[in-house]
Design an enzyme around this catalytic site. Structure first.
Site, short mmCIF file in Angstrom:
data_model
loop_
_atom_site.label_atom_id
_atom_site.label_comp_id
_atom_site.label_asym_id
_atom_site.label_seq_id
_atom_site.Cartn_x
_atom_site.Cartn_y
_atom_site.Cartn_z
CE LYS A 38 12.82 1.32 7.49
NZ LYS A 38 11.76 0.85 6.80
NE ARG A 70 11.92 0.79 13.01
CZ ARG A 70 11.24 0.88 12.05
NH1 ARG A 70 9.79 0.51 11.53
NH2 ARG A 70 11.06 2.23 11.11
CD GLU A 78 7.70 -6.09 6.14
OE1 GLU A 78 7.78 -6.20 6.78
OE2 GLU A 78 7.96 -5.22 5.22
C1 COI Z 1 9.99 3.62 5.44
O1 COI Z 1 8.83 4.12 5.11
O2 COI Z 1 10.39 5.14 6.11
C2 COI Z 1 11.00 2.81 5.04
O3 COI Z 1 11.64 2.91 5.38
C3 COI Z 1 10.24 2.14 3.65
C4 COI Z 1 11.54 2.43 2.42
C5 COI Z 1 11.63 1.54 1.62
C6 COI Z 1 11.26 3.59 1.85
#
Ligand code: COI
Length: 421
Positions: A267, A165, A303
């Site tokens: 991300k 990813r 989401e």
């Molecule tokens: C995760 O779940 O690892 C994320 O990246 C979300 C983050 C906002 C804590």
């Protein structure tokens, strides 16, 4: 379960700018001028980290100037330091940042390949004020967890998916990225170096946060000339203060998280900055988190700020399809597979607000969140409740299946765990 030799990692040289030999881990008081890493109290850590900022700089140039022969330590030298459990309150871990001992750093010039990654003592980094990440948000992050299993192993959950990813995200953001192998090796080294911060089985996990940053200076809009891959880690417990109790979501109707053609599906750091306003307002009103809608029709679910969403109706589980505006969650993907293996029908398609509000059950999934049941959803000031304040049957079943697997209690039939030790 894939296994890697711990021996190779034990021989890893820690390139630490700290001018101190390993000290007995129980003699905390004598460490106070050197290391913020052996303290459980955040107050201590903050004060010490400020002190360290003054004492040393761990930016590349200064690190190179350090006398490595004096400062390096090997894992075998420090094995008791790395393996004795840290002295913190393991029963009350939340999802807050606790600095750990080591971080991993690797750099690369644009157009070249990453190389020369190394573990360093955890600490602040130095960066050009003109860095691409600071000026133009050229950055990505990942999140994955290491668990201490019941039988004493240390495992990672699907780290190769995070590596892939990050590579997809890097392509979208015009960044150089580590190879899958480099990513995995770096994560493994970081986790083993911070082993004493992995919570006891059942009390949480070590959250591993890989970052990819445009670290080179750039003034006009352009990809940065240098990239830094950095991994740090922090022990964590439940993401939501509700723990495993159902959370309360509010549907956001003014702000959107992503748009078609944008970066919602990768991300990138900016996706998370973009949700802060709505998230902060929702928290102030007592909601756990915000559920975003698509920005075109303003009626289909996307989401939650930190996780994906699932809707259950009559034994069919539905989740919004991945079409570029939704993050392809690794827990989302795993839960789909687990649910199908348990005989549920799982559909990935558009999910409208109306379908959501008439569901039997709603739950969220994410690395940080794991599986979190939803107790209520507020839309246009109207609150719809699910499950009478109890955890839904499907969410409970999926949560149990997933966490039993992650803790090494259930058989790893899908080959999702990577065993480090
Ligand atoms: C995760 O779940 O690892 C994320 O990246 C979300 C983050 C906002 C804590």
């Amino acid at each position: 379960m894939e296994s890697i030799g711990a021996t190779a990692l034990r021989q890893t040289t820690f390139l630490s700018p700290l001018p101190s030999p390993p000290l007995p881990s129980n003699d905390v008081s004598s460490l106070s001028h050197f290391s913020p890493f052996l303290f459980s109290s955040r107050k201590h850590s903050a004060a010490l980290s400020l002190k360290l900022q003054k004492q040393l700089r761990i930016g590349d140039n200064n690190v190179r100037a350090t006398n490595w022969a004096k400062c390096s330590a090997t894992l075998s030298d420090t094995s008791s330091e790395t393996s004795t459990l840290a002295d913190i309150d393991w029963d009350n871990l939340g999802f807050g940042f606790l600095p750990t001992d080591y971080m991993y750093v690797m750099k690369c010039a644009r157009g070249e390949s990453f190389s020369g990654g190394e573990l360093r003592r955890y600490g602040n980094i130095e960066m050009s004020p003109a860095a691409g990440i600071l000026n133009y948000g050229q950055g990505l992050f990942e999140g994955l967890k290491a668990y201490r299993t019941q039988d004493g192993n240390i495992v990672l959950f699907r780290p190769n998916e995070n590596a892939l990813r990050m590579r997809t995200g890097a392509e979208r953001m015009c960044m150089a990225a580590p190879t899958v192998e480099q990513f995995l090796e770096a994560v493994k080294e970081t986790v083993l170096a911070n082993e004493r911060w992995i919570p006891p089985t059942g009390k949480g996990s070590l959250y591993v946060r890989p970052l990819l940053m445009g670290s080179g200076s750039v003034l006009g809009i352009a990809p940065a000339p240098e990239y830094t891959f950095l991994i740090y880690a922090s022990p964590v417990g439940n993401y939501f203060k509700e723990g495993l109790a159902p959370i309360n979501l509010v549907i956001e109707t003014d702000f959107h998280r992503a748009s078609p053609g944008g970066t919602g599906g990768v991300k990138t750091i900016g996706n998370y900055a973009a949700v802060l306003k709505a998230h902060t307002a929702a928290k102030a009103k007592g909601y756990s988190d915000v559920l975003y809608l698509d920005c075109v029709h303003k009626k289909y679910l996307e989401e939650v700020s930190s996780c994906n969403v699932f809707v259950v109706k009559d034994n069919v589980i539905t989740t919004p399809a991945i079409k570029g505006t939704i993050l392809p969650g690794i827990t989302r993907k795993s839960i789909i597979d687990i649910a199908r293996s348990l005989g549920f029908e799982v559909v990935e398609q558009l999910v409208s607000v109306d379908e959501l509000l008439s569901a039997d059950e709603v739950f969220c999934t994410g690395t940080a969140v794991v599986v979190s049941p939803v107790g209520s959803i507020t839309h246009m000031d109207k609150r719809t409740s699910f499950g009478d304040g109890k955890v839904g049957r499907v969410a409970q079943q999926l949560y149990t299946e997933l966490t039993r697997l992650q803790m090494g209690i259930a058989e790893d039939k899908m080959d999702w765990l990577v065993k480090l030790k």
